[in-house]
Design a protein around this motif. Sequence first.
Motif, PDB file in Angstrom:
ATOM      1  N   ILE A  17       6.940   2.656  -4.018  1.00  0.00           N
ATOM      2  CA  ILE A  17       5.920   2.632  -5.164  1.00  0.00           C
ATOM      3  C   ILE A  17       4.587   2.423  -4.245  1.00  0.00           C
ATOM      4  O   ILE A  17       3.616   3.375  -4.332  1.00  0.00           O
ATOM      5  CB  ILE A  17       5.741   1.508  -5.888  1.00  0.00           C
ATOM      6  N   THR A  18       4.343   1.570  -3.041  1.00  0.00           N
ATOM      7  CA  THR A  18       3.278   1.772  -2.285  1.00  0.00           C
ATOM      8  C   THR A  18       2.966   3.062  -1.648  1.00  0.00           C
ATOM      9  O   THR A  18       1.971   3.399  -1.341  1.00  0.00           O
ATOM     10  CB  THR A  18       3.348   0.289  -1.318  1.00  0.00           C
ATOM     11  N   LEU A  19       4.093   3.290  -0.974  1.00  0.00           N
ATOM     12  CA  LEU A  19       4.145   4.710  -0.308  1.00  0.00           C
ATOM     13  C   LEU A  19       3.698   5.910  -1.497  1.00  0.00           C
ATOM     14  O   LEU A  19       3.057   6.971  -0.749  1.00  0.00           O
ATOM     15  CB  LEU A  19       5.639   5.165   0.209  1.00  0.00           C
ATOM     16  N   LEU A  20       4.249   5.974  -2.445  1.00  0.00           N
ATOM     17  CA  LEU A  20       3.735   6.847  -3.590  1.00  0.00           C
ATOM     18  C   LEU A  20       2.249   7.024  -3.703  1.00  0.00           C
ATOM     19  O   LEU A  20       1.456   7.920  -3.815  1.00  0.00           O
ATOM     20  CB  LEU A  20       4.418   6.749  -4.823  1.00  0.00           C
ATOM     21  N   MET A  21       1.741   5.478  -3.765  1.00  0.00           N
ATOM     22  CA  MET A  21       0.318   5.433  -3.954  1.00  0.00           C
ATOM     23  C   MET A  21      -0.374   6.019  -2.978  1.00  0.00           C
ATOM     24  O   MET A  21      -1.452   6.565  -2.959  1.00  0.00           O
ATOM     25  CB  MET A  21       0.037   4.009  -4.149  1.00  0.00           C
ATOM     26  N   THR A  22       0.054   5.776  -1.686  1.00  0.00           N
ATOM     27  CA  THR A  22      -0.309   6.248  -0.417  1.00  0.00           C
ATOM     28  C   THR A  22      -0.513   7.833  -0.331  1.00  0.00           C
ATOM     29  O   THR A  22      -1.442   8.327  -0.052  1.00  0.00           O
ATOM     30  CB  THR A  22       0.165   5.738   0.776  1.00  0.00           C
ATOM     31  N   ILE A  23       0.470   8.412  -0.744  1.00  0.00           N
ATOM     32  CA  ILE A  23       0.519   9.963  -0.871  1.00  0.00           C
ATOM     33  C   ILE A  23      -0.552  10.355  -1.844  1.00  0.00           C
ATOM     34  O   ILE A  23      -1.107  11.426  -1.775  1.00  0.00           O
ATOM     35  CB  ILE A  23       1.691  10.296  -1.393  1.00  0.00           C
ATOM     36  N   ILE A  24      -0.685   9.592  -3.060  1.00  0.00           N
ATOM     37  CA  ILE A  24      -1.739  10.354  -4.124  1.00  0.00           C
ATOM     38  C   ILE A  24      -3.170  10.044  -3.317  1.00  0.00           C
ATOM     39  O   ILE A  24      -3.992  10.751  -3.569  1.00  0.00           O
ATOM     40  CB  ILE A  24      -1.486   9.192  -5.309  1.00  0.00           C
ATOM     41  N   LEU A  25      -3.264   8.841  -2.562  1.00  0.00           N
ATOM     42  CA  LEU A  25      -4.701   8.573  -1.927  1.00  0.00           C
ATOM     43  C   LEU A  25      -4.921   9.562  -0.907  1.00  0.00           C
ATOM     44  O   LEU A  25      -6.105  10.088  -0.758  1.00  0.00           O
ATOM     45  CB  LEU A  25      -4.766   7.046  -1.502  1.00  0.00           C
ATOM     46  N   TRP A  26      -3.719  10.006  -0.285  1.00  0.00           N
ATOM     47  CA  TRP A  26      -3.799  11.169   0.901  1.00  0.00           C
ATOM     48  C   TRP A  26      -4.220  12.351   0.244  1.00  0.00           C
ATOM     49  O   TRP A  26      -5.240  13.233   0.781  1.00  0.00           O
ATOM     50  CB  TRP A  26      -2.464  11.335   1.074  1.00  0.00           C
ATOM     51  N   ILE A  27      -3.831  12.612  -0.943  1.00  0.00           N
ATOM     52  CA  ILE A  27      -4.253  14.137  -1.515  1.00  0.00           C
ATOM     53  C   ILE A  27      -5.883  13.840  -1.814  1.00  0.00           C
ATOM     54  O   ILE A  27      -6.757  14.746  -1.908  1.00  0.00           O
ATOM     55  CB  ILE A  27      -3.427  14.354  -2.860  1.00  0.00           C
ATOM     56  N   ASP A  28      -6.265  12.770  -2.455  1.00  0.00           N
ATOM     57  CA  ASP A  28      -7.671  12.490  -2.881  1.00  0.00           C
ATOM     58  C   ASP A  28      -8.592  12.338  -1.633  1.00  0.00           C
ATOM     59  O   ASP A  28      -9.757  13.092  -1.490  1.00  0.00           O
ATOM     60  CB  ASP A  28      -7.976  11.106  -3.335  1.00  0.00           C
ATOM     61  N   ALA A  29      -8.072  11.996  -0.246  1.00  0.00           N
ATOM     62  CA  ALA A  29      -8.772  11.816   0.779  1.00  0.00           C
ATOM     63  C   ALA A  29      -8.876  13.403   1.332  1.00  0.00           C
ATOM     64  O   ALA A  29     -10.216  13.522   1.859  1.00  0.00           O
ATOM     65  CB  ALA A  29      -7.927  11.048   1.764  1.00  0.00           C
ATOM     66  N   HIS A  84     -18.137 -10.947   3.482  1.00  0.00           N
ATOM     67  CA  HIS A  84     -17.873 -10.211   2.272  1.00  0.00           C
ATOM     68  C   HIS A  84     -16.394  -9.768   2.192  1.00  0.00           C
ATOM     69  O   HIS A  84     -15.634  -9.656   3.600  1.00  0.00           O
ATOM     70  CB  HIS A  84     -18.636  -9.159   2.228  1.00  0.00           C
ATOM     71  N   PHE A  85     -15.658  -9.649   1.226  1.00  0.00           N
ATOM     72  CA  PHE A  85     -14.426  -9.139   1.190  1.00  0.00           C
ATOM     73  C   PHE A  85     -14.401  -7.512   1.156  1.00  0.00           C
ATOM     74  O   PHE A  85     -14.676  -6.964   0.144  1.00  0.00           O
ATOM     75  CB  PHE A  85     -13.572  -9.373  -0.099  1.00  0.00           C
ATOM     76  N   HIS A  86     -14.788  -7.092   2.387  1.00  0.00           N
ATOM     77  CA  HIS A  86     -15.226  -5.586   2.599  1.00  0.00           C
ATOM     78  C   HIS A  86     -13.972  -4.858   3.032  1.00  0.00           C
ATOM     79  O   HIS A  86     -13.933  -5.072   4.342  1.00  0.00           O
ATOM     80  CB  HIS A  86     -16.478  -5.570   3.565  1.00  0.00           C
ATOM     81  N   LEU A  87     -13.629  -3.906   2.372  1.00  0.00           N
ATOM     82  CA  LEU A  87     -12.495  -3.150   2.668  1.00  0.00           C
ATOM     83  C   LEU A  87     -12.974  -1.710   2.517  1.00  0.00           C
ATOM     84  O   LEU A  87     -13.496  -1.105   1.725  1.00  0.00           O
ATOM     85  CB  LEU A  87     -11.287  -3.276   1.630  1.00  0.00           C
ATOM     86  N   VAL A  88     -12.795  -0.899   3.711  1.00  0.00           N
ATOM     87  CA  VAL A  88     -12.921   0.682   3.642  1.00  0.00           C
ATOM     88  C   VAL A  88     -11.653   1.494   4.094  1.00  0.00           C
ATOM     89  O   VAL A  88     -11.075   1.070   5.206  1.00  0.00           O
ATOM     90  CB  VAL A  88     -13.970   0.913   4.662  1.00  0.00           C
ATOM     91  N   LEU A  89     -11.263   2.409   3.219  1.00  0.00           N
ATOM     92  CA  LEU A  89     -10.346   3.271   3.459  1.00  0.00           C
ATOM     93  C   LEU A  89     -10.708   4.383   4.116  1.00  0.00           C
ATOM     94  O   LEU A  89     -11.745   5.378   3.128  1.00  0.00           O
ATOM     95  CB  LEU A  89      -9.490   3.517   2.397  1.00  0.00           C
ATOM     96  N   ASP A  90     -10.614   4.887   5.249  1.00  0.00           N
ATOM     97  CA  ASP A  90     -10.893   6.130   6.059  1.00  0.00           C
ATOM     98  C   ASP A  90      -9.696   7.200   6.380  1.00  0.00           C
ATOM     99  O   ASP A  90      -8.702   6.604   6.104  1.00  0.00           O
ATOM    100  CB  ASP A  90     -11.940   6.042   6.956  1.00  0.00           C
ATOM    101  N   GLY A  91     -10.104   8.242   7.018  1.00  0.00           N
ATOM    102  CA  GLY A  91      -8.935   9.055   7.442  1.00  0.00           C
ATOM    103  C   GLY A  91      -8.137   8.393   8.583  1.00  0.00           C
ATOM    104  O   GLY A  91      -6.856   8.528   8.208  1.00  0.00           O
ATOM    105  N   THR A  95       0.095   5.138   6.256  1.00  0.00           N
ATOM    106  CA  THR A  95       1.188   5.956   5.843  1.00  0.00           C
ATOM    107  C   THR A  95       2.408   5.740   6.704  1.00  0.00           C
ATOM    108  O   THR A  95       3.530   5.540   6.421  1.00  0.00           O
ATOM    109  CB  THR A  95       0.668   7.515   5.683  1.00  0.00           C
ATOM    110  N   ALA A  96       1.991   5.670   8.205  1.00  0.00           N
ATOM    111  CA  ALA A  96       3.081   5.581   9.129  1.00  0.00           C
ATOM    112  C   ALA A  96       3.819   4.118   9.035  1.00  0.00           C
ATOM    113  O   ALA A  96       4.967   4.090   9.269  1.00  0.00           O
ATOM    114  CB  ALA A  96       2.561   5.800  10.604  1.00  0.00           C
ATOM    115  N   THR A  97       2.761   3.387   8.928  1.00  0.00           N
ATOM    116  CA  THR A  97       3.374   1.658   8.578  1.00  0.00           C
ATOM    117  C   THR A  97       4.249   1.603   7.446  1.00  0.00           C
ATOM    118  O   THR A  97       5.363   0.721   7.691  1.00  0.00           O
ATOM    119  CB  THR A  97       2.201   0.851   8.324  1.00  0.00           C
ATOM    120  N   LEU A  98       3.872   2.216   6.316  1.00  0.00           N
ATOM    121  CA  LEU A  98       4.989   2.047   5.272  1.00  0.00           C
ATOM    122  C   LEU A  98       6.442   2.690   5.450  1.00  0.00           C
ATOM    123  O   LEU A  98       7.225   2.381   4.946  1.00  0.00           O
ATOM    124  CB  LEU A  98       4.118   2.733   3.981  1.00  0.00           C
TER     125      LEU A  98
END
Length: 514
Positions: free
Chosen positions: A50-62, A87-94, A101-104
């Motif tokens: 499921i997490t990998l599927l979410m990553t693929i969806i985010l990849w398309i958005d990216a 701060h609980f500061h998270l940033v998702l970049d390229g 993706t490789a980790t999952l």
Amino acid sequence: MLLWLVFLPVIGGFIGWLCHVCLQRGVVSVNVQIRWSKLPIIVAFITICITLLMTIILWIDAVNVLNQGENWIKEINLDWIPLLGIHFHLVLDGLSMVVITATLFIVLLTIVYSSKESLNNLGLFYLCLLFMTSAIMMLFVIADLFLMFFFWEAVAIPIYFLISLWGRRDSSSQLRFNGASKFLIYTQLSSLLMLISIVSLALINWNLTGHWTFDYQVLTKTPISSDTEFLLMLGFLAAFIVRIPFVPFHGWFIEAHMESSTTGSMMISGLLLNTAAFGLLRFVIPLFPNASIMIMPIMLVLALLTIVYAALVAFNQTDIKKLIAYIHIALMGFVTAIIYSGSVVAYQGVVIQMIAINLAIVGMFIISGLLGECYSTRNITQFIGLKERVPYLSSFTLYFILAVLGIPGTANFVGNYMMLLGSYSTFSFYTIFLVIGLLLLSISFIVRMQPIFYGAVDKGAAPKYLLSKKDLLLLSSTLIVLIFIGLYPQVVLDMSYSVVNQTQQYITTERVGE
């Protein structure tokens, strides 16, 4: 969605652990216990899928976000400890997208392979495995230095238990905990230095601005003297070079692999070492560009010594896991040297190589586990007649050996080529020595592994060992990904370009200023 991405694995781990506890405590009948004994691995597998599927969806958005000129795909910024500006500061970049993706994918391979091993306390095992996955994914998206240190330390907890509780069983219990203890000691001492640097940097910024903050984007703009910058950088560097690992801080890495199960080795090599290389790109160079240039000659010498030392020691190894560990050390030394080149082309090669090395090494550890099953030993000198003894395994073994060495058609070749091409423009003379080191590494690896393919096999005493469909699926999927990136690396290059280009600007600005 970013919060779900990073926390879903650990949530799945807790669910699997609770299911296992309920089964073990007799909440259900014995028949149900037996029928659902594999429930933790099923929960872990579904969670990562499921997490990998979410990553693929985010990849398309990216892809759409990056095409519009944006650097950040997703961002979360919440107050955590307002008094100290944490701060609980998270940033998702390229770059984060690529390494997550490789980790999952590697975690998915690890979960599938772990079903082959006889493991006790499955619920706790998969909780540790998925907790480690979430902590490492957090490191890839964190933009607050205090939070980064928090999860940097958190990663050490599951690794300690993976080594000590599910590692090699020995007659001496003290030996069994040796690798785990070494890892914890090395990590704690080096991390303490990084914590001192983080707090000092935030304190300097507070003296200048009157505001507490640990946001690394803000702290990159903090003006500090060259000497102070150099000292602060050493604290970060101490933590990162221990986990890369550089010689002479590699002792924990060798012991950890010797005592770990194959699954543990896959997690350590496939996930842990990338956090250090990522840390150099994400934190050290942007925060301390001038100090990075100052220490570059020293880092290059240490990296070359690491490559040569690991290559020479690999000549004498008879334990296949120990051999693979030394090969990995040498390859990470090579990657670390290139990080200091300050070239966009080299940096993009580093990103590809971070993925390629880990996949190839994980593939080799899978093979080492299969060889151990077939020959009932890890001694390379006992691996005789692999071509006749285990159909198909010799072909996979040869492929992954050549992939580690970077033959054309694999992601490793693209990564090596881009790294050497980019670094040659910065330090051409040193690049020649790096190539010589890689050649020495190639020779040592081939010399140790080549004899296993042939030799006389006593067919009566040594029946053929057939790979299962699960084994073939694991090796084939890893092979396919390496070939895909090797033939079409643009998908990774496009995703990571904006981040590595920004990182390169920090080095370029300092060099122009000089």
